[in-house]
Design a protein around this motif. Structure first.
Motif, PDB file in Angstrom:
ATOM      1  N   ASN A 203     -29.936  12.056  41.340  1.00  0.00           N
ATOM      2  CA  ASN A 203     -29.010  11.928  40.219  1.00  0.00           C
ATOM      3  C   ASN A 203     -29.646  12.427  38.924  1.00  0.00           C
ATOM      4  OD1 ASN A 203     -26.720  10.917  41.492  1.00  0.00           O
ATOM      5  ND2 ASN A 203     -27.363   8.783  41.298  1.00  0.00           N
TER       6      ASN A 203
ATOM      7  N   ARG B 243     -28.400  18.292  44.850  1.00  0.00           N
ATOM      8  CA  ARG B 243     -27.503  18.032  45.973  1.00  0.00           C
ATOM      9  C   ARG B 243     -28.314  17.474  47.137  1.00  0.00           C
ATOM     10  NH1 ARG B 243     -25.290  24.055  46.433  1.00  0.00           N
ATOM     11  NH2 ARG B 243     -27.537  24.307  46.645  1.00  0.00           N
TER      12      ARG B 243
ATOM     13  N   ILE C 159     -23.056  15.182  45.830  1.00  0.00           N
ATOM     14  CA  ILE C 159     -23.219  16.169  44.768  1.00  0.00           C
ATOM     15  C   ILE C 159     -23.111  15.404  43.457  1.00  0.00           C
ATOM     16  CG2 ILE C 159     -22.343  18.289  43.736  1.00  0.00           C
ATOM     17  CD1 ILE C 159     -21.087  18.987  46.416  1.00  0.00           C
TER      18      ILE C 159
ATOM     19  N   GLY D 131     -22.300  13.792  40.170  1.00  0.00           N
ATOM     20  CA  GLY D 131     -21.199  14.000  39.243  1.00  0.00           C
ATOM     21  C   GLY D 131     -19.885  14.339  39.904  1.00  0.00           C
ATOM     22  N   GLU D 132     -19.925  14.861  41.138  1.00  0.00           N
ATOM     23  CA  GLU D 132     -18.705  15.291  41.819  1.00  0.00           C
ATOM     24  C   GLU D 132     -18.298  14.348  42.942  1.00  0.00           C
ATOM     25  OE1 GLU D 132     -18.656  19.368  43.008  1.00  0.00           O
ATOM     26  OE2 GLU D 132     -19.831  20.012  41.281  1.00  0.00           O
ATOM     27  N   SER D 133     -19.268  13.705  43.579  1.00  0.00           N
ATOM     28  CA  SER D 133     -18.966  12.797  44.682  1.00  0.00           C
ATOM     29  C   SER D 133     -19.742  11.503  44.486  1.00  0.00           C
ATOM     30  CB  SER D 133     -19.329  13.439  46.030  1.00  0.00           C
ATOM     31  OG  SER D 133     -20.721  13.693  46.094  1.00  0.00           O
TER      32      SER D 133
ATOM     33  N   CYS E 150     -22.386   8.728  44.713  1.00  0.00           N
ATOM     34  CA  CYS E 150     -23.802   8.685  45.057  1.00  0.00           C
ATOM     35  C   CYS E 150     -24.061   7.423  45.874  1.00  0.00           C
ATOM     36  CB  CYS E 150     -24.661   8.715  43.789  1.00  0.00           C
ATOM     37  SG  CYS E 150     -24.692   7.155  42.867  1.00  0.00           S
TER      38      CYS E 150
ATOM     39  N   SER F  71     -13.329  11.227  51.781  1.00  0.00           N
ATOM     40  CA  SER F  71     -13.933  11.732  50.549  1.00  0.00           C
ATOM     41  C   SER F  71     -14.027  10.581  49.561  1.00  0.00           C
ATOM     42  CB  SER F  71     -13.086  12.861  49.951  1.00  0.00           C
ATOM     43  OG  SER F  71     -13.030  13.965  50.829  1.00  0.00           O
TER      44      SER F  71
ATOM     45  N   MET G 169     -14.883   9.584  45.600  1.00  0.00           N
ATOM     46  CA  MET G 169     -15.144  10.006  44.225  1.00  0.00           C
ATOM     47  C   MET G 169     -16.228   9.127  43.622  1.00  0.00           C
ATOM     48  SD  MET G 169     -13.135  12.515  43.845  1.00  0.00           S
ATOM     49  CE  MET G 169     -13.216  12.766  42.064  1.00  0.00           C
TER      50      MET G 169
ATOM     51  N   CYS H 130     -26.059   9.006  37.170  1.00  0.00           N
ATOM     52  CA  CYS H 130     -24.826   9.342  37.878  1.00  0.00           C
ATOM     53  C   CYS H 130     -23.668   9.411  36.886  1.00  0.00           C
ATOM     54  CB  CYS H 130     -24.547   8.315  38.972  1.00  0.00           C
ATOM     55  SG  CYS H 130     -22.979   8.565  39.870  1.00  0.00           S
TER      56      CYS H 130
ATOM     57  N   GLN I 140     -23.967  12.559  34.882  1.00  0.00           N
ATOM     58  CA  GLN I 140     -23.587  13.736  35.673  1.00  0.00           C
ATOM     59  C   GLN I 140     -22.071  13.839  35.774  1.00  0.00           C
ATOM     60  OE1 GLN I 140     -25.422  16.128  36.888  1.00  0.00           O
ATOM     61  NE2 GLN I 140     -27.509  15.346  36.833  1.00  0.00           N
ATOM     62  N   GLN I 141     -21.403  12.698  35.875  1.00  0.00           N
ATOM     63  CA  GLN I 141     -19.944  12.714  35.920  1.00  0.00           C
ATOM     64  C   GLN I 141     -19.359  13.268  34.614  1.00  0.00           C
ATOM     65  OE1 GLN I 141     -18.038   9.042  37.400  1.00  0.00           O
ATOM     66  NE2 GLN I 141     -20.070   8.387  38.110  1.00  0.00           N
TER      67      GLN I 141
END
Length: 239
Positions: free
Chosen positions: A121, A126, A145, A147-149, A151, A221, A223, A233, A236-237
Motif C-alpha cells: 500500500n 500490485r 491493486i 487504491g483500486e481494489s 487490500c 470483486s 472495492m 490504502c 491510494q484511493q
C-alpha cells in the motif's frame, strides 16, 4: 536413459523461459522439515536448510537463466527487515533500481500478510495473496491493486470466505495440515493468474475461492474500504 533425462531438463528450461520470468526474489525465515515433503517441492536431503536456500537450489537446476535473490529472515519481527523488504520491492526488479512487476504472498499467518499489505500500500505495488484454509480442502487467490481494489486490511480473505477472524488462534484438535492436491490447485491458479496479469490476457479475478469438496470456484470483486485502517490504502484511493 541419459538422453531422455537431458531432454527433460531441456524442456523444463524452455518452459521456464517461455513464461518470461527473469528474476525471482524470495523471502522466508523458515527451515525445511520432513513434514513439508508431502505438499511442497522440497526433498528429504534438504531438511534443515533454509527454505529460500533449498528453493533456489531446486529452481536453479530447473532454469539457470533466471536470476534469484533470497533473504532468510522474518519480515515481521525487526524494523530493519521490513524496511529492507520495501527496498527490494521498490528497487529489486530485473533492472537494478526498478520495482518488481508483481509481489506474491504465499504465507500462513496474519502478521506476515499484514506486513506485505502495508508495504505494498505504501509503495503502490500490485500484489497477489493466496492461501489454503485449515480445513485442508479450500483456498483462495486475491489480486490487490492499491487504491483500486480491496487490500488485505480492507477485507482479509478468511473474513470474506468463512466469516472467521484471521487473528483467531488455532483451534484445539484442528489439524493444520494441508492436502498436497489442494495446495497444488491453489498454487496453479495463482501462477496462472500471475501470467494472465503480466501478459495481459484473459480475466484475472480480484478474489477467487476454491472448494475441493464441491469443485466450486466462486469469484467476486471487492472495492477498497474508504474507512480502511491502513492510511496508505486510503491515500491510494484518493489518488
Amino acid at each position: 536413459m541419459t538422453e531422455s533425462v537431458e531432454r527433460v531438463k531441456e524442456l523444463e528450461q524452455e518452459a521456464g523461459r517461455a513464461c518470461g520470468i527473469g528474476k525471482l526474489l524470495h523471502f522466508d525465515y523458515d527451515k525445511v522439515e520432513l513434514a513439508n515433503m508431502n505438499r511442497l517441492f522440497f526433498q528429504p536431503h534438504q531438511a534443515a536448510l533454509s527454505k529460500v536456500e533449498a528453493a533456489e537450489h531446486t529452481l536453479r537446476n530447473i532454469d539457470p537463466d533466471v536470476a534469484f535473490e533470497v533473504h532468510s529472515y522474518n519480515i515481521t519481527t525487526v524494523v530493519e527487515h521490513f524496511e529492507h523488504l520495501m527496498s527490494r520491492i521498490s528497487n529489486g526488479g530485473l533492472q537494478d533500481g526498478k520495482p518488481v512487476d508483481l509481489a506474491l504472498s504465499c504465507v500462513d499467518n496474519f502478521d506476515a500478510r499484514m506486513a506485505i499489505s502495508t508495504a505494498c500500500n505504501e509503495l503502490g505495488q500490485r500484489w497477489m495473496e493466496s492461501g489454503v484454509s485449515e480445513n485442508a480442502v479450500s483456498g483462495h487467490t486475491q489480486l490487490m491493486i492499491p487504491g483500486e481494489s480491496a487490500c488485505f486490511a480492507c477485507a482479509p480473505p478468511l473474513v470474506v470466505a468463512a466469516n472467521i477472524d484471521e487473528k483467531t488462534p488455532k483451534r484445539e484438535g484442528v489439524c493444520s495440515a494441508r492436502l498436497p492436491t489442494a495446495m497444488g490447485v491453489v498454487a496453479g491458479i495463482l501462477v496462472q493468474n500471475v501470467l494472465k496479469f503480466l501478459l495481459n490476457f484473459g480475466v484475472v479475478s480480484f478474489y477467487l475461492e476454491y472448494n475441493a469438496t464441491q469443485d466450486f470456484f466462486p469469484t467476486m470483486s471487492m472495492m477498497p474500504n474508504p474507512q480502511c485502517d491502513d492510511r496508505n490504502c486510503r491515500e491510494q484511493q484518493e489518488e
